[in-house]
Design a protein around this motif. Structure first.
Motif, short mmCIF file in Angstrom:
data_model
loop_
_atom_site.label_atom_id
_atom_site.label_comp_id
_atom_site.label_asym_id
_atom_site.label_seq_id
_atom_site.Cartn_x
_atom_site.Cartn_y
_atom_site.Cartn_z
N GLU A 1 4.86 13.03 13.63
CA GLU A 1 5.11 13.04 12.19
C GLU A 1 4.28 11.95 11.55
O GLU A 1 4.13 10.87 12.11
N ASN A 2 3.71 12.27 10.41
CA ASN A 2 2.92 11.26 9.71
C ASN A 2 2.58 11.77 8.31
O ASN A 2 2.95 12.88 7.94
N ASN A 3 1.89 10.92 7.56
CA ASN A 3 1.46 11.35 6.23
C ASN A 3 0.17 12.19 6.36
O ASN A 3 -0.48 12.21 7.42
N LEU A 4 -0.21 12.82 5.27
CA LEU A 4 -1.33 13.77 5.35
C LEU A 4 -2.68 13.11 5.67
O LEU A 4 -3.42 13.61 6.53
N PRO A 5 -3.05 11.99 5.01
CA PRO A 5 -4.35 11.39 5.36
C PRO A 5 -4.43 10.96 6.82
O PRO A 5 -5.51 11.03 7.43
N SER A 6 -3.32 10.55 7.41
CA SER A 6 -3.36 10.15 8.83
C SER A 6 -3.46 11.38 9.72
O SER A 6 -4.23 11.40 10.70
N TYR A 7 -2.70 12.43 9.38
CA TYR A 7 -2.76 13.70 10.13
C TYR A 7 -4.19 14.22 10.14
O TYR A 7 -4.71 14.67 11.16
N GLU A 8 -4.83 14.11 8.98
CA GLU A 8 -6.19 14.65 8.86
C GLU A 8 -7.23 13.73 9.53
O GLU A 8 -8.05 14.18 10.32
N ASP B 1 8.37 18.53 5.10
CA ASP B 1 9.77 18.13 4.85
C ASP B 1 9.86 16.76 4.17
O ASP B 1 10.93 16.37 3.73
N GLY B 2 8.74 16.04 4.10
CA GLY B 2 8.68 14.74 3.41
C GLY B 2 9.83 13.78 3.73
O GLY B 2 10.37 13.15 2.83
N HIS B 3 10.14 13.63 5.03
CA HIS B 3 11.36 12.87 5.38
C HIS B 3 11.34 11.38 5.03
O HIS B 3 12.36 10.84 4.68
N SER B 4 10.18 10.73 5.15
CA SER B 4 10.20 9.28 4.89
C SER B 4 9.00 8.86 4.06
O SER B 4 7.90 9.36 4.27
N ARG B 5 9.23 7.94 3.17
CA ARG B 5 8.12 7.22 2.54
C ARG B 5 8.16 5.81 3.13
O ARG B 5 9.07 5.06 2.84
N LEU B 6 7.17 5.51 3.95
CA LEU B 6 7.14 4.18 4.56
C LEU B 6 5.96 3.42 3.97
O LEU B 6 4.83 3.57 4.43
N TYR C 1 0.87 -1.18 0.00
CA TYR C 1 0.00 0.00 0.00
C TYR C 1 0.91 1.23 0.00
O TYR C 1 1.98 1.23 0.63
N ASP C 2 0.45 2.28 -0.67
CA ASP C 2 1.15 3.56 -0.59
C ASP C 2 0.85 4.17 0.77
O ASP C 2 -0.24 3.96 1.32
N ALA C 3 1.81 4.89 1.34
CA ALA C 3 1.50 5.66 2.55
C ALA C 3 2.14 7.04 2.45
O ALA C 3 2.44 7.67 3.47
N GLY C 4 2.37 7.47 1.21
CA GLY C 4 2.84 8.83 0.98
C GLY C 4 4.15 9.14 1.67
O GLY C 4 4.94 8.24 1.97
N SER C 5 4.36 10.41 1.92
CA SER C 5 5.57 10.79 2.65
C SER C 5 5.15 11.40 3.98
O SER C 5 4.06 11.93 4.13
#
Ligand code: GTR
Length: 351
Positions: free
Chosen positions: A233-240, A254-259, A169-173
């Motif tokens: 820190e998290n991706n945008l859909p999780s933050y929202e 800052d897009g530090h990680s793509r996990l 699955y994608d999880a963005g940055s």
């Protein structure tokens, strides 16, 4: 999020119910308890005709793109098996937190889950290589790696932990978000930042000058609210979708990680299936992965619009400032991937 004690209790109760169901039908597997086939037309197709009800643990809310893709997977499996294979998804960490979900899948108490590499690398250390900060420069590049031989090797590698890696699955940055505004690297200094239970993510936050605080995902909102942590820190859909923006309204892109994340099946459940049922599960997971990738792209955009509309202050970094972040995390490559530098090169050279 459900209180942890209640969720553990509930997981225990459900496990018992499922064990009893397994016992009464005389099956060895606690959760893969075949019942009489509800649809004999399906049973007469190319499978053994057994019916199953499986459990899938998902910590995200139903609105999150990962959850929506899980739901798609479940529908596809039900449809392709003509109703013989039913999978019930338990959202919102009802069956426990992410790590315990993976542990339950590992010993066969649960059939499926979906987990971030941040957590999975605690089970399979090799996954740290794929989790390195700033390893992927875009979503397309990441998907070209995941859909190729390298991605396949890492999915297959999880079998050493008694699980079957079904798809990505994608999880963005991931980006930092804080109670007080942070607009550059120096602003992170000494801030208490929540991280997943991952030594790599802890080291990353340290390398950026902040102080890492591992904490369960479900406790981040109150941690921010009570000031136990200064940010996360998290991706945008999780933050929202978690509404963390209500208590940490400063977002630093800052897009530090793509996990990326994996959908996992318990090896025990997998072994209880006929080859044709395994094929159904595998194909439906691959289909769900494609759906998730699209859902993800859409929801990353809408989540950003949504948090902006709620008053979140968004900071983008200049190329020079971003380079400071990238330089600061370089020692992690030496620590976590020194035996894998060729693979890192191969990933970075993937377009
Ligand atoms: C999310 C991920 C979850 C969990 C969470 C976290 O992006 O989808 O599975 O790992 O991050 O930070 O705990």
């Amino acid at each position: 999020m459900m209180n942890k004690a209640i969720s553990i209790l509930l997981a225990g109760t459900l496990a018992c119910t499922s064990i009893l169901a397994g016992c009464s039908s005389g099956q060895a597997s606690s959760s893969a308890a075949p019942t009489s086939a509800g649809n004999s037309a399906a049973a007469s197709a190319d499978s053994s005709g057994k019916s199953y009800t499986f459990r899938f643990s998902e910590i995200q809310a139903t609105t999150h793109p990962a959850s929506q893709a899980d739901a798609k997977f479940v529908d596809l499996v039900q449809e392709k098996s003509n109703g013989r294979i039913k999978i019930q998804v338990y959202y919102n960490a009802q069956l426990g937190d992410e790590k315990s979900g993976v542990q339950q899948v590992q010993y066969g108490g649960l059939d499926f889950t979906r987990a971030s590499l941040g957590v999975l690398s605690g089970f399979d250390q090799k996954l740290n290589t794929l989790s390195l900060p700033y390893l992927f420069s875009s979503s397309d590049q990441m998907w070209n790696v995941l859909n190729g031989d390298i991605g396949k090797k890492f999915l297959d590698g999880i079998s050493s932990s008694k699980m079957v890696g079904l798809c990505w699955y994608d999880a963005g940055s991931r980006n930092f978000y804080t109670k007080k505004p942070v607009t550059d690297l120096s602003g992170l200094k000494n801030m208490k930042i929540r991280v997943q239970e991952s030594s790599l993510m802890m080291d990353m936050v340290k390398a950026l000058g902040a102080s890492p605080t591992p904490m369960d995902y479900g406790e981040v909102y109150s941690g921010l609210q009570n000031g136990v942590i200064d940010g996360a820190e998290n991706n945008l859909p999780s933050y929202e979708s978690t509404k963390h923006y209500e208590v940490a309204p400063n977002l630093l892109l800052d897009g530090h990680s793509r996990l990326p994340e994996m959908m996992l099946c318990s090896q025990k459940t997998w072994d209880s299936l006929s080859p044709s049922d395994q094929k159904i599960i595998q194909e439906c997971a691959e289909e769900a992965s494609k759906v998730e990738r699209q859902l993800w792209a859409d929801s990353e955009k809408s989540a950003l619009d949504e948090v902006k509309s709620k008053g979140v202050k968004v900071t983008e970094l200049s190329a020079d400032e971003l380079k400071k972040f990238q330089d600061a995390v370089q020692p992690l490559y030496e620590k976590y991937a020194k035996d894998n530098l060729d693979l890192i090169k191969q990933i970075q050279n993937t377009k």
